[in-house]
Motif scaffolding. Structure first.
Motif, short mmCIF file in Angstrom:
data_model
loop_
_atom_site.label_atom_id
_atom_site.label_comp_id
_atom_site.label_asym_id
_atom_site.label_seq_id
_atom_site.Cartn_x
_atom_site.Cartn_y
_atom_site.Cartn_z
N TRP A 91 0.85 -1.19 0.00
CA TRP A 91 0.00 0.00 0.00
C TRP A 91 0.89 1.24 0.00
CZ3 TRP A 91 -0.02 -3.39 4.28
CH2 TRP A 91 0.60 -2.90 5.43
N GLY A 92 0.27 2.40 -0.02
CA GLY A 92 1.06 3.63 -0.11
C GLY A 92 1.77 3.70 -1.45
N ASP A 93 3.01 4.16 -1.44
CA ASP A 93 3.74 4.29 -2.70
C ASP A 93 4.46 3.00 -3.12
OD1 ASP A 93 5.91 4.10 -1.00
OD2 ASP A 93 6.58 6.18 -1.28
N GLU A 140 -13.48 -7.85 13.41
CA GLU A 140 -14.54 -6.96 12.93
C GLU A 140 -14.03 -5.53 12.94
OE1 GLU A 140 -18.31 -9.60 14.62
OE2 GLU A 140 -17.49 -7.96 15.82
N PHE A 141 -14.47 -4.73 11.98
CA PHE A 141 -14.02 -3.34 11.89
C PHE A 141 -15.03 -2.53 11.11
CE2 PHE A 141 -12.45 -5.55 8.18
CZ PHE A 141 -12.56 -4.64 7.14
N TYR A 142 -14.95 -1.23 11.29
CA TYR A 142 -15.74 -0.27 10.52
C TYR A 142 -14.84 0.48 9.54
CZ TYR A 142 -20.03 -0.34 13.40
OH TYR A 142 -21.20 -0.68 14.04
N LEU A 143 -15.40 0.84 8.41
CA LEU A 143 -14.79 1.83 7.54
C LEU A 143 -15.47 3.16 7.81
CD1 LEU A 143 -14.54 -0.09 4.15
CD2 LEU A 143 -12.68 0.44 5.74
N ILE A 144 -14.68 4.19 8.07
CA ILE A 144 -15.21 5.52 8.36
C ILE A 144 -14.52 6.54 7.48
CG2 ILE A 144 -15.85 4.97 10.74
CD1 ILE A 144 -13.26 6.31 11.67
N PHE A 183 -11.81 -1.90 -2.27
CA PHE A 183 -11.08 -1.95 -1.00
C PHE A 183 -10.87 -3.39 -0.55
CE2 PHE A 183 -11.94 -2.70 3.54
CZ PHE A 183 -10.74 -2.26 4.07
N LEU A 184 -11.92 -4.19 -0.59
CA LEU A 184 -11.80 -5.57 -0.11
C LEU A 184 -10.86 -6.38 -0.99
CD1 LEU A 184 -15.55 -6.12 0.81
CD2 LEU A 184 -13.65 -5.78 2.40
N ARG A 185 -10.87 -6.11 -2.29
CA ARG A 185 -9.93 -6.78 -3.18
C ARG A 185 -8.49 -6.38 -2.83
NH1 ARG A 185 -11.89 -5.04 -7.47
NH2 ARG A 185 -13.42 -6.71 -7.73
N ALA A 233 -2.73 -4.42 7.50
CA ALA A 233 -3.09 -4.49 6.08
C ALA A 233 -4.42 -3.80 5.81
CB ALA A 233 -3.15 -5.95 5.64
N ILE A 234 -5.37 -3.98 6.71
CA ILE A 234 -6.69 -3.35 6.55
C ILE A 234 -6.56 -1.83 6.61
CG2 ILE A 234 -8.93 -3.03 7.66
CD1 ILE A 234 -8.77 -6.02 8.47
N CYS A 235 -5.81 -1.35 7.60
CA CYS A 235 -5.66 0.11 7.76
C CYS A 235 -4.91 0.72 6.58
CB CYS A 235 -4.93 0.41 9.06
SG CYS A 235 -5.89 0.05 10.56
N GLY A 236 -3.85 0.06 6.12
CA GLY A 236 -3.10 0.57 4.98
C GLY A 236 -3.92 0.59 3.72
N SER A 237 -4.72 -0.45 3.49
CA SER A 237 -5.58 -0.51 2.31
C SER A 237 -6.66 0.55 2.36
CB SER A 237 -6.20 -1.91 2.19
OG SER A 237 -5.21 -2.91 2.05
N ALA A 238 -7.24 0.77 3.53
CA ALA A 238 -8.27 1.80 3.67
C ALA A 238 -7.72 3.18 3.34
CB ALA A 238 -8.85 1.78 5.09
N ALA A 239 -6.50 3.45 3.78
CA ALA A 239 -5.88 4.75 3.50
C ALA A 239 -5.71 4.97 2.00
CB ALA A 239 -4.53 4.85 4.21
N ASP A 240 -5.41 3.90 1.26
CA ASP A 240 -5.28 4.02 -0.19
C ASP A 240 -6.58 4.42 -0.85
OD1 ASP A 240 -2.62 3.48 -0.27
OD2 ASP A 240 -2.78 1.49 -1.16
N PHE A 241 -7.71 4.15 -0.19
CA PHE A 241 -9.02 4.50 -0.74
C PHE A 241 -9.61 5.74 -0.06
CE2 PHE A 241 -8.47 0.34 -2.43
CZ PHE A 241 -9.27 0.27 -3.56
N GLY A 242 -8.76 6.49 0.64
CA GLY A 242 -9.21 7.73 1.25
C GLY A 242 -10.13 7.54 2.44
N MET A 243 -10.04 6.38 3.10
CA MET A 243 -10.89 6.07 4.25
C MET A 243 -10.02 5.70 5.44
SD MET A 243 -13.73 3.60 2.37
CE MET A 243 -12.50 2.38 1.88
#
Length: 449
Positions: A91-93, A140-144, A183-185, A233-243
């Motif tokens: 994720w990221g660059d 379990e987690f939320y996307l915000i 995001f999930l992919r 991994a979840i947090c890094g992926s969410a950041a890539d999608f602006g979440m």
């Protein structure tokens, strides 16, 4: 050059940095970032890091628990790479890699207050029973939204007003997975690249809430490593999608909370599942493990629910454990035996919040199961076909301060976690509780100004 590092650089020649990462008491990732030209030092001489870094509270403060941090001069320990954990960060660059570390004292012994070292000691004790444990975590987690509202509250990405519940809850709805398919992919691709065995994904009981399961593994510490790395991994992926992804146990008062469930089964040396019995309720060995887990819930509650927000999750009739119950194919109980092929017979421990440290949760679960098996503890009658989450058990400390006190006074905790760690953990949490209570919130001004 270390073979793992050499292989990494051959596969990713444009890497610029390697992160040496260490989960702290709260599961937050601490560490140091090395330019790729200096990354060999991580593997040859280790990384110097204050031992107190694993004893920071959720605000990053050191409260000098048990004299660790200020009183002892804040000595360095040495981070050592955990073999097999050097991976590219997709994720990221894409120009960074990471390696998971463990913390040693100056004399080369495991740091006695590092969560992974705590878990390792209890895994060793459990292994003396002669069984092979098979373990998996669920998160379990939320996307915000990336930014909170003007008052600091989280903003759902799917619902404009979190208090508007009309049509917002569509559990297991595949449309919700399709809505966040990109995001999930991404999460799945990151996990594949980092050898994190993520598998089934479901939409949960609230808007933009998801659960990701990890496959079972026969190495308990590896299972906890997977949980820590999945969070990252979840947090890094969410950041890539602006979440943002949050594992906060109860970010929205009117919606369901985030849990961390752990599945456990035991095998003999021939791979036979020792939890299989004559009925779906499993074997006597399984019952004894459940009995120990139920009996030790009050003692371990401050591990499963480590912070103030953790306790907002424990509400009756929300499929969240609030008592000492167990049963087959019943989500309202605390220890559930999932339905399915008897060869996969296992127990599901449903208490911990998603904010808990997976190494400490693992340690508490294995300690409880070990206690139950060694003492042959009877779990009582199973709860079948009836809701058991409607009434709380008064013996369970559902307030933070009570839970800390119960842990501190526990002879069971002392026997398995050792007195030094229990004293240190409780001192840190008590200081965090005091700072929480000292803070004057906007809500308090609204009530009393």
């Amino acid at each position: 050059m270390n073979p793992e590092l050499k292989k990494l650089l051959e596969q990713h020649p444009k890497l610029e940095y390697v992160d040496a990462i260490l989960p702290d008491l709260n599961g937050y990732i601490r560490g140091k970032r090395y330019p790729v030209q200096m990354a060999h030092k991580i593997y040859s001489s280790g990384v110097q890091m204050p031992e107190s870094v694993v004893l920071l509270d959720t605000m990053g403060e050191s409260s000098d628990p048990s004299g660790r941090g200020f009183s002892d001069g804040d000595p360095d320990g040495t981070l050592r790479p955990i073999p097999g954990t050097t991976r590219h960060v997709p994720w990221g660059d894409g120009k960074t890699a990471q390696v998971l570390m463990r913390l040693e004292c100056d004399d080369g012994s495991p740091c006695p207050v590092e969560p992974r070292a705590i878990a390792s000691r209890i895994v060793d004790k459990f292994n003396e029973l002669g069984f092979q444990s098979n373990i998996a975590f669920e998160l379990e987690f939320y996307l915000i939204q990336k930014d909170p509202d003007s008052q600091g509250y989280p903003k759902s990405i799917d619902v404009e007003d979190p208090k508007d519940l009309s049509g917002a809850t569509q559990v297991y709805l595949l449309d919700d997975l399709d809505l966040r398919a990109g995001f999930l992919r991404k999460v799945s691709e990151v996990c594949a690249a980092q050898d994190i065995p993520a598998s089934v994904i479901t939409s949960e009981y609230s808007p933009a809430q998801y659960e990701i399961n990890l496959d079972h593994v026969k190495d308990p510490l590896l299972a906890a490593d997977h949980c820590i790395l999945l969070k990252r991994a979840i947090c890094g992926s969410a950041a890539d999608f602006g979440m943002r992804a949050t594992f906060m146990p109860k970010p929205f008062a009117d919606y369901s909370g985030n849990g961390m469930h752990i599945h456990l089964s035991l095998e003999d040396d021939k791979g036979h599942n020792l939890f299989c019995g004559e009925t779906e309720l499993g074997s006597d060995l399984m019952h004894h493990a459940i009995g120990g887990l139920l009996e030790t819930i009050p003692d371990m509650f401050a591990i499963f629910a480590p912070g103030r927000n953790s306790y907002r999750r424990f509400v009756p009739d929300m499929f969240v454990p609030v008592n000492k119950t167990w049963g087959y194919n019943n989500r309202s109980v605390t220890i559930r035996i999932p339905a399915g092929d008897e060869r996969a017979r296992r127990l599901e421990h449903r208490i911990a919040g998603a904010d808990a440290n997976p190494y400490l949760v693992l340690a508490a679960v294995l300690a409880g199961a070990h206690y139950g098996i060694s003492q042959k503890i009877d779990p009582g009658e199973a709860s079948l076909g009836v809701n058991m989450s409607g009434e709380t058990d008064e013996s369970i400390p559902l307030e933070w301060e009570q839970a800390i006190s119960r842990l501190h006074e526990s002879s069971f905790a002392e026997a398995y976690f050792e007195r030094e760690y229990i004293d240190t953990y409780c001192a840190l949490r008590r200081d965090e509780l005091k700072r929480f209570n000292d803070y004057v919130s906007a809500h308090e001004f609204r009530l009393y100004l």
